[in-house]
Design a protein around this motif. Structure first.
Motif, PDB file in Angstrom:
ATOM      1  N   UNK A   1       0.843  -1.202   0.000  1.00  0.00           N
ATOM      2  CA  UNK A   1       0.000   0.000   0.000  1.00  0.00           C
ATOM      3  C   UNK A   1       0.877   1.252   0.000  1.00  0.00           C
ATOM      4  N   UNK A   2       1.951   1.228   0.784  1.00  0.00           N
ATOM      5  CA  UNK A   2       2.881   2.364   0.799  1.00  0.00           C
ATOM      6  C   UNK A   2       3.512   2.600  -0.568  1.00  0.00           C
ATOM      7  N   UNK A   3       3.861   1.528  -1.261  1.00  0.00           N
ATOM      8  CA  UNK A   3       4.414   1.658  -2.617  1.00  0.00           C
ATOM      9  C   UNK A   3       3.407   2.277  -3.572  1.00  0.00           C
ATOM     10  N   UNK A   4       2.139   1.873  -3.437  1.00  0.00           N
ATOM     11  CA  UNK A   4       1.107   2.448  -4.303  1.00  0.00           C
ATOM     12  C   UNK A   4       0.964   3.945  -4.042  1.00  0.00           C
ATOM     13  N   UNK A   5       0.931   4.330  -2.776  1.00  0.00           N
ATOM     14  CA  UNK A   5       0.824   5.752  -2.428  1.00  0.00           C
ATOM     15  C   UNK A   5       2.011   6.510  -3.015  1.00  0.00           C
ATOM     16  N   UNK A   6       3.205   5.972  -2.834  1.00  0.00           N
ATOM     17  CA  UNK A   6       4.420   6.611  -3.347  1.00  0.00           C
ATOM     18  C   UNK A   6       4.357   6.764  -4.864  1.00  0.00           C
ATOM     19  N   UNK A   7       3.978   5.688  -5.569  1.00  0.00           N
ATOM     20  CA  UNK A   7       3.924   5.745  -7.032  1.00  0.00           C
ATOM     21  C   UNK A   7       2.861   6.717  -7.529  1.00  0.00           C
ATOM     22  N   UNK A   8       1.693   6.736  -6.899  1.00  0.00           N
ATOM     23  CA  UNK A   8       0.645   7.689  -7.287  1.00  0.00           C
ATOM     24  C   UNK A   8       1.082   9.121  -6.988  1.00  0.00           C
ATOM     25  N   UNK A   9       1.682   9.334  -5.836  1.00  0.00           N
ATOM     26  CA  UNK A   9       2.136  10.681  -5.477  1.00  0.00           C
ATOM     27  C   UNK A   9       3.235  11.134  -6.425  1.00  0.00           C
ATOM     28  N   UNK A  10       4.112  10.228  -6.790  1.00  0.00           N
ATOM     29  CA  UNK A  10       5.207  10.555  -7.703  1.00  0.00           C
ATOM     30  C   UNK A  10       4.657  10.885  -9.090  1.00  0.00           C
ATOM     31  N   UNK A  11       3.641  10.141  -9.535  1.00  0.00           N
ATOM     32  CA  UNK A  11       3.096  10.318 -10.874  1.00  0.00           C
ATOM     33  C   UNK A  11       2.159  11.517 -10.981  1.00  0.00           C
ATOM     34  N   UNK A  12       1.365  11.773  -9.970  1.00  0.00           N
ATOM     35  CA  UNK A  12       0.357  12.827 -10.120  1.00  0.00           C
ATOM     36  C   UNK A  12       0.381  13.848  -8.998  1.00  0.00           C
ATOM     37  N   UNK A  13       1.423  13.864  -8.190  1.00  0.00           N
ATOM     38  CA  UNK A  13       1.458  14.793  -7.073  1.00  0.00           C
ATOM     39  C   UNK A  13       2.216  16.079  -7.358  1.00  0.00           C
ATOM     40  N   UNK A  14       2.709  16.252  -8.570  1.00  0.00           N
ATOM     41  CA  UNK A  14       3.464  17.465  -8.895  1.00  0.00           C
ATOM     42  C   UNK A  14       2.550  18.687  -8.809  1.00  0.00           C
ATOM     43  N   UNK A  15       3.066  19.716  -8.201  1.00  0.00           N
ATOM     44  CA  UNK A  15       2.302  20.942  -8.063  1.00  0.00           C
ATOM     45  C   UNK A  15       1.292  20.916  -6.937  1.00  0.00           C
ATOM     46  N   UNK A  16       1.286  19.873  -6.137  1.00  0.00           N
ATOM     47  CA  UNK A  16       0.329  19.784  -5.044  1.00  0.00           C
ATOM     48  C   UNK A  16       1.002  19.926  -3.688  1.00  0.00           C
ATOM     49  N   UNK A  17       2.291  20.253  -3.703  1.00  0.00           N
ATOM     50  CA  UNK A  17       3.027  20.418  -2.460  1.00  0.00           C
ATOM     51  C   UNK A  17       3.549  19.103  -1.889  1.00  0.00           C
TER      52      UNK A  17
ATOM     53  N   UNK B   1       6.039  17.316  -3.345  1.00  0.00           N
ATOM     54  CA  UNK B   1       7.368  17.014  -3.885  1.00  0.00           C
ATOM     55  C   UNK B   1       8.377  16.655  -2.792  1.00  0.00           C
ATOM     56  N   UNK B   2       8.389  17.414  -1.708  1.00  0.00           N
ATOM     57  CA  UNK B   2       9.362  17.133  -0.654  1.00  0.00           C
ATOM     58  C   UNK B   2       9.056  15.797   0.034  1.00  0.00           C
ATOM     59  N   UNK B   3       7.776  15.480   0.200  1.00  0.00           N
ATOM     60  CA  UNK B   3       7.410  14.190   0.793  1.00  0.00           C
ATOM     61  C   UNK B   3       7.792  13.040  -0.136  1.00  0.00           C
ATOM     62  N   UNK B   4       7.550  13.199  -1.445  1.00  0.00           N
ATOM     63  CA  UNK B   4       7.902  12.165  -2.421  1.00  0.00           C
ATOM     64  C   UNK B   4       9.414  11.968  -2.436  1.00  0.00           C
ATOM     65  N   UNK B   5      10.162  13.080  -2.404  1.00  0.00           N
ATOM     66  CA  UNK B   5      11.628  12.979  -2.366  1.00  0.00           C
ATOM     67  C   UNK B   5      12.077  12.254  -1.096  1.00  0.00           C
ATOM     68  N   UNK B   6      11.460  12.596   0.018  1.00  0.00           N
ATOM     69  CA  UNK B   6      11.809  11.953   1.280  1.00  0.00           C
ATOM     70  C   UNK B   6      11.497  10.455   1.232  1.00  0.00           C
TER      71      UNK B   6
END
Length: 157
Positions: A115-131, A133-138
């Protein structure tokens, strides 16, 4: 996402009850010992074939104590055998419980990681511009690889 095998929770009260039950088990078995790896390796092991041998040896010792040295304690041998036999069903039950806890722990950890991998992949793919980025990088640091130079120096040490 893979099939969810575990959907449960362990309340603090139930967890404490389990911990209390484990403490009770330890309390009821005050003679338990902790062997070192070396001690475990060097001890002769009694398996299914040895059980019959030891039982016969006890019978021989009981019926013919005259040939044994005076320091040999037949009653202690009998107590050891009785304790071994009494512990056997406890060992089987605890082994089964340990396997169930291990399997459940592995499965629920796997589900959480998936589930964590899915969240990470979705955030990485569609989370740009939503603030995010720093969490995805972390989160991405989990997958960061060390440079080859650092790896080869670490293996030389």
């Amino acid at each position: 996402m893979a099939e969810n095998q575990i959907s449960a929770s362990l309340t603090p009260a139930n967890r404490q009850a389990v911990m209390d039950a484990i403490a009770t088990i330890k309390d009821k078995l005050p003679f338990l010992i902790d062997l070192t790896t070396e001690e475990r390796r060097t001890l002769p092991k009694m398996g299914d074939k040895s059980r019959a041998f030891v039982s016969k040896a006890l019978e021989v010792a009981t019926q013919n104590p005259d040939f044994l040295p005076r320091s040999f304690d037949v009653d202690e041998m009998r107590r050891d055998i009785e304790l071994f036999e009494a512990l056997y069903p406890v060992l089987l039950s605890l082994t089964q419980l340990q396997e169930l806890v291990d399997d459940t722990y592995l499965a629920v950890g796997s589900e959480a990681f998936a589930a964590g991998l899915m969240v990470y992949n979705y955030a990485k793919a569609s989370g740009k511009g939503t603030g995010l980025e720093s969490m995805v990088d972390d989160m991405g640091r989990r997958f960061a690889r060390k440079p080859r130079k650092a790896q080869s120096q670490a293996s030389k040490v």
